[in-house]
Design an enzyme around this catalytic site. Structure first.
Site, PDB file in Angstrom:
ATOM      1  N   SER A   9      76.970 -31.963  23.908  1.00  0.00           N
ATOM      2  CA  SER A   9      78.083 -31.351  24.629  1.00  0.00           C
ATOM      3  C   SER A   9      79.332 -31.406  23.746  1.00  0.00           C
ATOM      4  O   SER A   9      79.822 -32.486  23.409  1.00  0.00           O
ATOM      5  CB  SER A   9      78.326 -32.110  25.932  1.00  0.00           C
ATOM      6  OG  SER A   9      79.517 -31.645  26.520  1.00  0.00           O
ATOM      7  N   HIS A  34      75.854 -27.428  24.377  1.00  0.00           N
ATOM      8  CA  HIS A  34      76.413 -27.350  25.727  1.00  0.00           C
ATOM      9  C   HIS A  34      77.923 -27.217  25.601  1.00  0.00           C
ATOM     10  O   HIS A  34      78.568 -27.995  24.886  1.00  0.00           O
ATOM     11  CB  HIS A  34      76.043 -28.630  26.487  1.00  0.00           C
ATOM     12  CG  HIS A  34      76.501 -28.652  27.897  1.00  0.00           C
ATOM     13  ND1 HIS A  34      75.965 -27.841  28.865  1.00  0.00           N
ATOM     14  CD2 HIS A  34      77.448 -29.396  28.531  1.00  0.00           C
ATOM     15  CE1 HIS A  34      76.545 -28.089  30.029  1.00  0.00           C
ATOM     16  NE2 HIS A  34      77.454 -29.027  29.848  1.00  0.00           N
ATOM     17  N   ASP A  36      81.455 -26.958  27.790  1.00  0.00           N
ATOM     18  CA  ASP A  36      82.056 -27.210  29.098  1.00  0.00           C
ATOM     19  C   ASP A  36      83.340 -26.422  29.262  1.00  0.00           C
ATOM     20  O   ASP A  36      84.285 -26.598  28.490  1.00  0.00           O
ATOM     21  CB  ASP A  36      82.374 -28.707  29.237  1.00  0.00           C
ATOM     22  CG  ASP A  36      81.124 -29.529  29.448  1.00  0.00           C
ATOM     23  OD1 ASP A  36      80.322 -29.167  30.336  1.00  0.00           O
ATOM     24  OD2 ASP A  36      80.940 -30.527  28.730  1.00  0.00           O
ATOM     25  N   MET A  38      86.457 -25.723  31.788  1.00  0.00           N
ATOM     26  CA  MET A  38      87.148 -26.280  32.964  1.00  0.00           C
ATOM     27  C   MET A  38      88.448 -25.529  33.193  1.00  0.00           C
ATOM     28  O   MET A  38      89.180 -25.251  32.240  1.00  0.00           O
ATOM     29  CB  MET A  38      87.457 -27.756  32.722  1.00  0.00           C
ATOM     30  CG  MET A  38      86.234 -28.580  32.377  1.00  0.00           C
ATOM     31  SD  MET A  38      86.702 -30.291  32.086  1.00  0.00           S
ATOM     32  CE  MET A  38      85.139 -30.967  31.523  1.00  0.00           C
ATOM     33  N   HIS A  67      78.654 -24.087  30.631  1.00  0.00           N
ATOM     34  CA  HIS A  67      78.788 -24.707  31.951  1.00  0.00           C
ATOM     35  C   HIS A  67      80.177 -24.396  32.505  1.00  0.00           C
ATOM     36  O   HIS A  67      81.169 -24.979  32.061  1.00  0.00           O
ATOM     37  CB  HIS A  67      78.572 -26.225  31.774  1.00  0.00           C
ATOM     38  CG  HIS A  67      78.733 -27.041  33.003  1.00  0.00           C
ATOM     39  ND1 HIS A  67      78.814 -28.413  32.980  1.00  0.00           N
ATOM     40  CD2 HIS A  67      78.822 -26.692  34.309  1.00  0.00           C
ATOM     41  CE1 HIS A  67      78.948 -28.867  34.211  1.00  0.00           C
ATOM     42  NE2 HIS A  67      78.966 -27.852  35.038  1.00  0.00           N
ATOM     43  N   MET A  69      82.881 -24.841  34.963  1.00  0.00           N
ATOM     44  CA  MET A  69      83.442 -25.662  36.036  1.00  0.00           C
ATOM     45  C   MET A  69      84.732 -24.977  36.459  1.00  0.00           C
ATOM     46  O   MET A  69      85.838 -25.436  36.161  1.00  0.00           O
ATOM     47  CB  MET A  69      83.692 -27.091  35.526  1.00  0.00           C
ATOM     48  CG  MET A  69      82.403 -27.896  35.405  1.00  0.00           C
ATOM     49  SD  MET A  69      82.593 -29.333  34.335  1.00  0.00           S
ATOM     50  CE  MET A  69      82.282 -28.570  32.751  1.00  0.00           C
ATOM     51  N   MET A 138      74.163 -32.438  38.199  1.00  0.00           N
ATOM     52  CA  MET A 138      75.202 -33.295  37.607  1.00  0.00           C
ATOM     53  C   MET A 138      74.923 -34.753  37.971  1.00  0.00           C
ATOM     54  O   MET A 138      74.677 -35.077  39.139  1.00  0.00           O
ATOM     55  CB  MET A 138      76.595 -32.929  38.144  1.00  0.00           C
ATOM     56  CG  MET A 138      77.154 -31.587  37.736  1.00  0.00           C
ATOM     57  SD  MET A 138      77.287 -31.343  35.956  1.00  0.00           S
ATOM     58  CE  MET A 138      78.411 -32.659  35.472  1.00  0.00           C
ATOM     59  N   GLY A 145      84.208 -36.324  30.166  1.00  0.00           N
ATOM     60  CA  GLY A 145      83.088 -36.932  29.465  1.00  0.00           C
ATOM     61  C   GLY A 145      83.186 -38.452  29.564  1.00  0.00           C
ATOM     62  O   GLY A 145      84.177 -39.000  30.063  1.00  0.00           O
ATOM     63  N   ASP A 172      73.188 -33.565  33.406  1.00  0.00           N
ATOM     64  CA  ASP A 172      74.442 -33.608  32.646  1.00  0.00           C
ATOM     65  C   ASP A 172      75.318 -34.743  33.155  1.00  0.00           C
ATOM     66  O   ASP A 172      75.673 -34.778  34.336  1.00  0.00           O
ATOM     67  CB  ASP A 172      75.154 -32.254  32.834  1.00  0.00           C
ATOM     68  CG  ASP A 172      76.412 -32.099  31.995  1.00  0.00           C
ATOM     69  OD1 ASP A 172      76.634 -32.902  31.072  1.00  0.00           O
ATOM     70  OD2 ASP A 172      77.166 -31.142  32.259  1.00  0.00           O
ATOM     71  N   GLY A 173      75.665 -35.658  32.235  1.00  0.00           N
ATOM     72  CA  GLY A 173      76.628 -36.691  32.577  1.00  0.00           C
ATOM     73  C   GLY A 173      76.088 -38.100  32.453  1.00  0.00           C
ATOM     74  O   GLY A 173      75.122 -38.468  33.112  1.00  0.00           O
TER      75      GLY A 173
HETATM   76  C1  DX5 Z   1      81.344 -33.350  32.531  1.00  0.00           C
HETATM   77  C2  DX5 Z   1      80.707 -32.343  31.604  1.00  0.00           C
HETATM   78  C3  DX5 Z   1      79.632 -32.934  30.760  1.00  0.00           C
HETATM   79  C4  DX5 Z   1      80.139 -33.927  29.738  1.00  0.00           C
HETATM   80  C5  DX5 Z   1      79.049 -34.939  29.443  1.00  0.00           C
HETATM   81  O1  DX5 Z   1      82.239 -32.693  33.346  1.00  0.00           O
HETATM   82  O2  DX5 Z   1      80.123 -31.295  32.362  1.00  0.00           O
HETATM   83  O3  DX5 Z   1      78.882 -31.923  30.102  1.00  0.00           O
HETATM   84  O4  DX5 Z   1      80.539 -33.299  28.549  1.00  0.00           O
HETATM   85  O5  DX5 Z   1      79.590 -35.961  28.673  1.00  0.00           O
HETATM   86  P1  DX5 Z   1      78.930 -37.419  28.608  1.00  0.00           P
HETATM   87  O6  DX5 Z   1      77.564 -37.255  28.040  1.00  0.00           O
HETATM   88  O7  DX5 Z   1      79.885 -38.143  27.726  1.00  0.00           O
HETATM   89  O8  DX5 Z   1      78.885 -37.944  30.023  1.00  0.00           O
HETATM   90 ZN    ZN Z   2      78.688 -29.971  31.326  1.00  0.00          ZN
END
Ligand code: DX5
Ligand code: ZN
Length: 223
Positions: A9, A34, A36, A38, A67, A69, A138, A145, A172-173
């Site tokens: 990610s 991946h 992200d 937001m 992804h 969000m 999730m 992260g 994820d997460g």
């Molecule tokens: C969280 C993201 C994840 C994040 C995962 O909102 O959607 O993809 O980057 O990071 P780690 O592996 O550090 O939890």
């Molecule tokens: Zn993500």
């Protein structure tokens, strides 16, 4: 029939060196990247936009797993398709009608994905049978992260595998050497991993080890 896939990610990469991070991931044997997105509204953080996806599309050959969000996936699917996303995932918790959006993604020849927050029951997506290529469960609250894996989501992953036997299930997460095999044991086959991979001294070895462990337990999950 399912391939175990490990995707770093980019959120956990140094923001000033995203191109290098994308290339480093590809060289380390990642199955995809991946990314992200937001909007500061669906989640309380801001991250990247279509230009980062466009940059990654030029920098690497591996699939780009995007992804969203965001509260309005209907506004943003098209720009991310244009930017070169291979898979577009949006959240079932948004107000948008998911079926037409999933169809829009597939019509563009890309993979359509739906995402569930930790508390969202699987029932929310049962009407989407046949319309999705990937279901993302999730295992942290989205937005940041480096959070702790929420093990309470594991039974939902198993139920998801039962209800959607032909669909890729991503997780994820908070994934690391301990939690990723737990998710694979329940039938998850795509692992989206930020901090653990970007902080690893040797990303290639970390990917190989995660893959080997996940493969060893995954076969039991689908029997
Ligand atoms: C969280 C993201 C994840 C994040 C995962 O909102 O959607 O993809 O980057 O990071 P780690 O592996 O550090 O939890
Ligand atoms: Zn993500």
């Amino acid at each position: 029939m399912f391939k175990i896939q490990i995707m770093p990610s980019l959120l956990a990469a140094p923001m000033g060196r995203l191109e290098e991070a994308a290339q480093r991931s590809e060289e380390a044997g990642a199955d995809g990247l991946h990314i992200d997105i937001m909007d500061g509204h669906f989640v309380r953080n801001l991250s990247m936009g279509p230009d980062v996806v466009r940059m990654a599309r030029k920098a690497v050959q591996i699939p780009l797993n995007v992804h969203l969000m965001v509260s309005r996936p209907d506004w943003y699917i098209e720009p991310f398709l244009q930017a070169g996303a291979s898979t577009v995932l949006f959240h079932i918790e948004t107000e948008c009608d998911p079926a037409p959006l999933l169809a829009q993604i597939r019509k563009a020849g890309r993979r359509a994905g739906i995402t569930l927050n930790p508390e969202t029951p699987l029932e929310a997506i049962l009407p989407l049978r046949g319309l999705v290529d990937e279901i993302l469960c999730m295992t942290v609250h989205p937005g940041f992260g480096g959070q702790k894996f929420i093990a309470e989501v594991l039974p939902k992953i198993a139920e998801c595998r039962r209800q959607f036997p032909d669909v890729d299930i991503s997780v994820d997460g908070g994934l690391d050497a301990q939690s990723a095999p737990l998710a694979a044991e329940q039938g998850g086959n795509i692992f989206l991993i930020g901090s653990t991979l970007f902080q690893a001294p040797d990303m290639k070895k970390a990917i190989q080890d995660l893959r080997t462990h996940a493969e060893a337990v995954f076969s039991k999950a689908i029997q």
